[in-house]
Write a protein that holds these residues in place. Structure first.
Motif, PDB file in Angstrom:
ATOM      1  N   ALA A  80     -55.003 -22.933   5.164  1.00  0.00           N
ATOM      2  CA  ALA A  80     -55.361 -22.629   6.551  1.00  0.00           C
ATOM      3  C   ALA A  80     -54.116 -22.489   7.418  1.00  0.00           C
ATOM      4  CB  ALA A  80     -56.283 -23.715   7.101  1.00  0.00           C
ATOM      5  N   LEU A  81     -53.101 -23.319   7.165  1.00  0.00           N
ATOM      6  CA  LEU A  81     -51.865 -23.217   7.937  1.00  0.00           C
ATOM      7  C   LEU A  81     -51.111 -21.923   7.618  1.00  0.00           C
ATOM      8  CD1 LEU A  81     -50.478 -26.882   7.987  1.00  0.00           C
ATOM      9  CD2 LEU A  81     -52.081 -25.748   9.530  1.00  0.00           C
ATOM     10  N   ARG A  82     -51.182 -21.479   6.379  1.00  0.00           N
ATOM     11  CA  ARG A  82     -50.568 -20.185   6.035  1.00  0.00           C
ATOM     12  C   ARG A  82     -51.278 -19.052   6.774  1.00  0.00           C
ATOM     13  NH1 ARG A  82     -50.375 -22.562   0.855  1.00  0.00           N
ATOM     14  NH2 ARG A  82     -52.251 -21.434   0.198  1.00  0.00           N
ATOM     15  N   THR A  83     -52.600 -19.138   6.859  1.00  0.00           N
ATOM     16  CA  THR A  83     -53.352 -18.136   7.614  1.00  0.00           C
ATOM     17  C   THR A  83     -52.908 -18.130   9.068  1.00  0.00           C
ATOM     18  OG1 THR A  83     -55.271 -18.340   6.157  1.00  0.00           O
ATOM     19  CG2 THR A  83     -55.662 -17.428   8.350  1.00  0.00           C
ATOM     20  N   ALA A  84     -52.679 -19.315   9.611  1.00  0.00           N
ATOM     21  CA  ALA A  84     -52.211 -19.420  10.997  1.00  0.00           C
ATOM     22  C   ALA A  84     -50.839 -18.775  11.159  1.00  0.00           C
ATOM     23  CB  ALA A  84     -52.169 -20.880  11.422  1.00  0.00           C
ATOM     24  N   GLN A  85     -49.970 -18.978  10.189  1.00  0.00           N
ATOM     25  CA  GLN A  85     -48.628 -18.389  10.296  1.00  0.00           C
ATOM     26  C   GLN A  85     -48.668 -16.873  10.151  1.00  0.00           C
ATOM     27  OE1 GLN A  85     -46.635 -20.889   7.326  1.00  0.00           O
ATOM     28  NE2 GLN A  85     -45.459 -21.853   8.984  1.00  0.00           N
ATOM     29  N   ASP A  86     -49.629 -16.363   9.392  1.00  0.00           N
ATOM     30  CA  ASP A  86     -49.803 -14.908   9.328  1.00  0.00           C
ATOM     31  C   ASP A  86     -50.211 -14.366  10.696  1.00  0.00           C
ATOM     32  OD1 ASP A  86     -49.196 -14.890   6.637  1.00  0.00           O
ATOM     33  OD2 ASP A  86     -51.290 -14.920   5.985  1.00  0.00           O
ATOM     34  N   ARG A  87     -51.008 -15.130  11.409  1.00  0.00           N
ATOM     35  CA  ARG A  87     -51.487 -14.695  12.729  1.00  0.00           C
ATOM     36  C   ARG A  87     -50.439 -14.908  13.812  1.00  0.00           C
ATOM     37  NH1 ARG A  87     -57.512 -15.955  15.064  1.00  0.00           N
ATOM     38  NH2 ARG A  87     -57.276 -14.979  17.112  1.00  0.00           N
ATOM     39  N   TRP A  88     -49.715 -16.028  13.722  1.00  0.00           N
ATOM     40  CA  TRP A  88     -48.678 -16.346  14.709  1.00  0.00           C
ATOM     41  C   TRP A  88     -47.362 -16.593  13.967  1.00  0.00           C
ATOM     42  CZ3 TRP A  88     -53.440 -19.177  14.979  1.00  0.00           C
ATOM     43  CH2 TRP A  88     -54.280 -18.810  16.032  1.00  0.00           C
ATOM     44  N   PRO A  89     -46.625 -15.548  13.648  1.00  0.00           N
ATOM     45  CA  PRO A  89     -45.378 -15.698  12.888  1.00  0.00           C
ATOM     46  C   PRO A  89     -44.428 -16.695  13.573  1.00  0.00           C
ATOM     47  CG  PRO A  89     -45.990 -13.390  13.030  1.00  0.00           C
ATOM     48  CD  PRO A  89     -46.931 -14.130  13.945  1.00  0.00           C
ATOM     49  N   GLY A  90     -43.854 -17.555  12.758  1.00  0.00           N
ATOM     50  CA  GLY A  90     -42.932 -18.549  13.280  1.00  0.00           C
ATOM     51  C   GLY A  90     -43.586 -19.870  13.653  1.00  0.00           C
ATOM     52  N   LEU A  91     -44.905 -19.898  13.656  1.00  0.00           N
ATOM     53  CA  LEU A  91     -45.629 -21.124  13.992  1.00  0.00           C
ATOM     54  C   LEU A  91     -45.347 -22.195  12.936  1.00  0.00           C
ATOM     55  CD1 LEU A  91     -47.822 -22.329  15.935  1.00  0.00           C
ATOM     56  CD2 LEU A  91     -49.519 -21.540  14.281  1.00  0.00           C
ATOM     57  N   ARG A  92     -44.977 -23.393  13.397  1.00  0.00           N
ATOM     58  CA  ARG A  92     -44.700 -24.473  12.442  1.00  0.00           C
ATOM     59  C   ARG A  92     -44.947 -25.856  13.044  1.00  0.00           C
ATOM     60  NH1 ARG A  92     -38.314 -25.225  11.388  1.00  0.00           N
ATOM     61  NH2 ARG A  92     -39.233 -27.114  10.490  1.00  0.00           N
ATOM     62  N   ASP A  93     -45.658 -25.919  14.143  1.00  0.00           N
ATOM     63  CA  ASP A  93     -45.950 -27.200  14.787  1.00  0.00           C
ATOM     64  C   ASP A  93     -47.459 -27.434  14.823  1.00  0.00           C
ATOM     65  OD1 ASP A  93     -43.339 -28.404  16.417  1.00  0.00           O
ATOM     66  OD2 ASP A  93     -43.229 -26.240  16.055  1.00  0.00           O
ATOM     67  N   ILE A  94     -47.849 -28.673  14.554  1.00  0.00           N
ATOM     68  CA  ILE A  94     -49.265 -29.022  14.572  1.00  0.00           C
ATOM     69  C   ILE A  94     -49.432 -30.408  15.182  1.00  0.00           C
ATOM     70  CG2 ILE A  94     -49.163 -29.884  12.179  1.00  0.00           C
ATOM     71  CD1 ILE A  94     -52.121 -28.951  11.907  1.00  0.00           C
ATOM     72  N   ALA A  95     -50.462 -30.564  16.007  1.00  0.00           N
ATOM     73  CA  ALA A  95     -50.742 -31.836  16.658  1.00  0.00           C
ATOM     74  C   ALA A  95     -52.026 -32.442  16.092  1.00  0.00           C
ATOM     75  CB  ALA A  95     -50.873 -31.641  18.167  1.00  0.00           C
ATOM     76  N   PHE A  96     -52.067 -33.766  16.088  1.00  0.00           N
ATOM     77  CA  PHE A  96     -53.218 -34.520  15.614  1.00  0.00           C
ATOM     78  C   PHE A  96     -53.632 -35.532  16.685  1.00  0.00           C
ATOM     79  CE2 PHE A  96     -50.929 -33.184  11.826  1.00  0.00           C
ATOM     80  CZ  PHE A  96     -51.936 -32.746  10.975  1.00  0.00           C
TER      81      PHE A  96
END
Length: 231
Positions: A85-101
């Motif tokens: 799912a995080l890879r899918t997110a990076q495909d949509r938003w290139p460079g994305l690498r931060d996640i909050a919990f």
């Protein structure tokens, strides 16, 4: 601001984490990511219906990505699904690498999240971590968050609390030793209104079902939807 995903359970902690992040303005939450159990089509552990999840996402103004896992799921399978799912997110938003919990104080869970995310190059953030849960619960309620208890661990808390609103009446009625935010797994919630939503969700309460001789799930559905279903 740094773009980020928010791990979204559909419950009060995730909802308040979104509100807190938007208030701080340090991270720009661009999307939500949620673990969904295949077959039953519900948010894992919370038991929230996928259509309710999608309505929550629309109310936040954010897209939601699903990490889909089988009903019987070990840690390795979970981590692989979440990483996908995080890879899918990076495909949509290139460079994305931060996640909050929305975790509050369980250090072992935080360490596990840190390690699993670091292995795939993601940075973790915890806007609520370390909060006093009694104070935080009162802050959430005073701040307009509205949620209902959708899952009760009946080995920790009586099933009569299933379906209760998360409000001052609930806090006053919780037995001694029960965390006000349910952070020992006593209960989970479904958030349906608050400052993180553009408008409240219109939900109706359906049946309560006991699963695994332990967990009492309340089926909250969108108004007008069938409430006869499995969890």
């Amino acid at each position: 601001m740094t773009p980020a995903l928010l791990s979204w359970s559909g419950g009060k902690d995730a909802a308040w984490a979104l509100h807190r992040l938007r208030q701080r303005g340090e991270l720009d939450v661009v999307g939500l990511v949620t673990t969904v159990t295949e077959g039953v089509e519900r948010v894992s552990m919370q038991g929230i219906r996928v259509d309710v999840l999608e309505q929550q996402a629309r109310a936040t103004g954010l897209p939601v990505l699903q990490a889909r896992i089988p009903h019987a799921c070990d840690n390795a399978t979970y981590e692989a699904a979440f990483a996908a799912a995080l890879r899918t997110a990076q495909d949509r938003w290139p460079g994305l690498r931060d996640i909050a919990f929305g975790d509050l104080f369980l250090a072992d869970i935080r360490a596990w999240r840190d390690a699993s995310c670091a292995r795939i190059g993601w940075r973790t953030h915890y806007p609520l971590f370390g909060s006093d849960t009694a104070s935080l619960a009162r802050e959430m309620i005073a701040g307009g968050l509205r949620a209902s208890l959708c899952c009760i661990d009946t080995t920790r808390l009586d099933a009569r609390f299933a379906g209760s609103d998360f409000d001052d009446v609930l806090l006053a009625g919780l037995p001694p030793g029960i965390d006000p935010c349910g952070e020992h797994g006593e209960f989970h919630t479904c958030a349906w209104a608050g400052p993180m939503f553009a408008a409240p969700l219109d939900l109706q309460r359906g049946e309560t079902v006991l699963r695994d001789d332990r967990f009492a799930y309340v089926d909250f559905a969108l108004r007008g939807a069938s409430t006869t279903t499995t969890h």
